[in-house]
Design a protein around this motif. Structure first.
Motif, PDB file in Angstrom:
ATOM      1  N   ARG A 214       0.830  -1.205   0.000  1.00 36.35           N
ATOM      2  CA  ARG A 214       0.000   0.000   0.000  1.00 36.35           C
ATOM      3  C   ARG A 214       0.869   1.260   0.000  1.00 36.35           C
ATOM      4  N   LEU A 215       0.432   2.253  -0.784  1.00 37.67           N
ATOM      5  CA  LEU A 215       1.062   3.574  -0.798  1.00 37.67           C
ATOM      6  C   LEU A 215       0.126   4.564  -0.121  1.00 37.67           C
ATOM      7  N   THR A 216       0.676   5.322   0.821  1.00 39.60           N
ATOM      8  CA  THR A 216      -0.065   6.393   1.474  1.00 39.60           C
ATOM      9  C   THR A 216       0.788   7.657   1.423  1.00 39.60           C
ATOM     10  N   GLY A 217       0.188   8.780   1.747  1.00 36.95           N
ATOM     11  CA  GLY A 217       0.911  10.039   1.745  1.00 36.95           C
ATOM     12  C   GLY A 217       1.211  10.518   3.150  1.00 36.95           C
ATOM     13  N   VAL A 218       2.370  11.124   3.312  1.00 37.00           N
ATOM     14  CA  VAL A 218       2.775  11.721   4.583  1.00 37.00           C
ATOM     15  C   VAL A 218       3.163  13.165   4.299  1.00 37.00           C
ATOM     16  N   GLN A 219       2.441  14.101   4.911  1.00 32.27           N
ATOM     17  CA  GLN A 219       2.720  15.524   4.707  1.00 32.27           C
ATOM     18  C   GLN A 219       4.026  15.895   5.401  1.00 32.27           C
ATOM     19  N   GLN A 220       4.922  16.521   4.671  1.00 31.01           N
ATOM     20  CA  GLN A 220       6.210  16.939   5.205  1.00 31.01           C
ATOM     21  C   GLN A 220       6.112  18.358   5.762  1.00 31.01           C
ATOM     22  N   PRO A 221       6.999  18.749   6.684  1.00 27.21           N
ATOM     23  CA  PRO A 221       6.982  20.109   7.224  1.00 27.21           C
ATOM     24  C   PRO A 221       7.105  21.178   6.142  1.00 27.21           C
TER      25      PRO A 221
ATOM     26  N   GLY B 273       5.610  21.111   3.395  1.00 26.05           N
ATOM     27  CA  GLY B 273       4.373  21.151   2.626  1.00 26.05           C
ATOM     28  C   GLY B 273       4.349  20.128   1.515  1.00 26.05           C
ATOM     29  N   ASP B 274       5.503  19.526   1.221  1.00 23.96           N
ATOM     30  CA  ASP B 274       5.568  18.491   0.196  1.00 23.96           C
ATOM     31  C   ASP B 274       4.916  17.207   0.708  1.00 23.96           C
ATOM     32  N   LEU B 275       4.541  16.373  -0.222  1.00 19.86           N
ATOM     33  CA  LEU B 275       3.937  15.095   0.107  1.00 19.86           C
ATOM     34  C   LEU B 275       4.963  13.996  -0.120  1.00 19.86           C
ATOM     35  N   ALA B 276       5.242  13.219   0.913  1.00 20.64           N
ATOM     36  CA  ALA B 276       6.130  12.063   0.784  1.00 20.64           C
ATOM     37  C   ALA B 276       5.258  10.821   0.654  1.00 20.64           C
ATOM     38  N   VAL B 277       5.679   9.893  -0.186  1.00 20.92           N
ATOM     39  CA  VAL B 277       4.935   8.656  -0.377  1.00 20.92           C
ATOM     40  C   VAL B 277       5.519   7.597   0.543  1.00 20.92           C
ATOM     41  N   HIS B 278       4.630   6.944   1.287  1.00 22.73           N
ATOM     42  CA  HIS B 278       5.013   5.911   2.247  1.00 22.73           C
ATOM     43  C   HIS B 278       4.555   4.560   1.714  1.00 22.73           C
ATOM     44  N   LEU B 279       5.471   3.595   1.621  1.00 25.43           N
ATOM     45  CA  LEU B 279       5.151   2.244   1.176  1.00 25.43           C
ATOM     46  C   LEU B 279       5.155   1.331   2.384  1.00 25.43           C
ATOM     47  N   GLU B 280       4.116   0.495   2.476  1.00 29.82           N
ATOM     48  CA  GLU B 280       4.060  -0.457   3.580  1.00 29.82           C
ATOM     49  C   GLU B 280       3.325  -1.713   3.139  1.00 29.82           C
TER      50      GLU B 280
ATOM     51  N   ASP C 248      -3.799   4.768  -1.687  1.00 27.21           N
ATOM     52  CA  ASP C 248      -4.753   5.540  -0.897  1.00 27.21           C
ATOM     53  C   ASP C 248      -5.379   6.593  -1.810  1.00 27.21           C
ATOM     54  N   PRO C 249      -6.722   6.685  -1.837  1.00 27.28           N
ATOM     55  CA  PRO C 249      -7.369   7.660  -2.719  1.00 27.28           C
ATOM     56  C   PRO C 249      -6.904   9.100  -2.489  1.00 27.28           C
ATOM     57  N   GLU C 250      -6.433   9.412  -1.282  1.00 25.43           N
ATOM     58  CA  GLU C 250      -5.978  10.773  -0.986  1.00 25.43           C
ATOM     59  C   GLU C 250      -4.736  11.160  -1.781  1.00 25.43           C
ATOM     60  N   ILE C 251      -3.975  10.179  -2.259  1.00 27.14           N
ATOM     61  CA  ILE C 251      -2.769  10.507  -3.037  1.00 27.14           C
ATOM     62  C   ILE C 251      -2.885  10.046  -4.484  1.00 27.14           C
TER      63      ILE C 251
ATOM     64  N   PHE D 280      12.926   3.215  -4.614  1.00 32.99           N
ATOM     65  CA  PHE D 280      11.737   3.425  -5.428  1.00 32.99           C
ATOM     66  C   PHE D 280      11.657   4.905  -5.788  1.00 32.99           C
ATOM     67  N   VAL D 281      11.344   5.162  -7.050  1.00 36.64           N
ATOM     68  CA  VAL D 281      11.245   6.538  -7.551  1.00 36.64           C
ATOM     69  C   VAL D 281       9.967   6.661  -8.374  1.00 36.64           C
ATOM     70  N   PHE D 282       9.532   7.898  -8.557  1.00 33.82           N
ATOM     71  CA  PHE D 282       8.345   8.176  -9.365  1.00 33.82           C
ATOM     72  C   PHE D 282       8.772   9.098 -10.481  1.00 33.82           C
ATOM     73  N   ARG D 283       8.455   8.703 -11.725  1.00 37.36           N
ATOM     74  CA  ARG D 283       8.831   9.503 -12.887  1.00 37.36           C
ATOM     75  C   ARG D 283       7.587   9.698 -13.760  1.00 37.36           C
ATOM     76  N   PRO D 284       7.577  10.715 -14.588  1.00 36.20           N
ATOM     77  CA  PRO D 284       6.416  10.960 -15.449  1.00 36.20           C
ATOM     78  C   PRO D 284       6.187   9.795 -16.416  1.00 36.20           C
TER      79      PRO D 284
END
Length: 95
Positions: free
Chosen positions: A28-35, A37-44, A66-69, A89-93
């Motif tokens: 599962r991928l969820t989002g974690v808000q960083q200080p 303001g960026d969104l970090a992706v959390h894998l678990e 997660d639908p939120e991300i 793990f990386v995210f690319r266009p």
């Protein structure tokens, strides 16, 4: 919708095996808000996956999102690349 590369699917399977994660647990991928303001992706790996999650699949490997991300990840590919600490793990266009 997020795409999963073949390399990322293989890396997830290897990670599952290395950590002894049972096959019935979901990835599962969820989002974690960083200080900043960026969104970090959390894998678990989780026992149960919410029915509301979206699912990306590659070669039998599923990743629940997660639908939120889902919107920020809509046009990206989850892939892997070599880093100083090993594979990351990386995210690319999407092409």
């Amino acid at each position: 919708m997020l795409e999963l590369s073949e390399n990322a699917a293989a890396a997830l399977q290897n990670l599952r095996q290395d950590q002894g994660v049972p096959d019935e647990h979901g990835t599962r991928l969820t989002g974690v808000q960083q200080p900043t303001g960026d969104l970090a992706v959390h894998l678990e790996f989780v026992e149960t996956v919410p029915e509301t999650d979206l699912v990306a699949e590659q070669a039998g490997t599923e990743v629940h999102i997660d639908p939120e991300i889902s919107e920020p990840l809509a046009d990206v590919v989850m892939d892997v690349q070599q880093s100083e600490q090993g594979l990351a793990f990386v995210f690319r266009p999407q092409e």
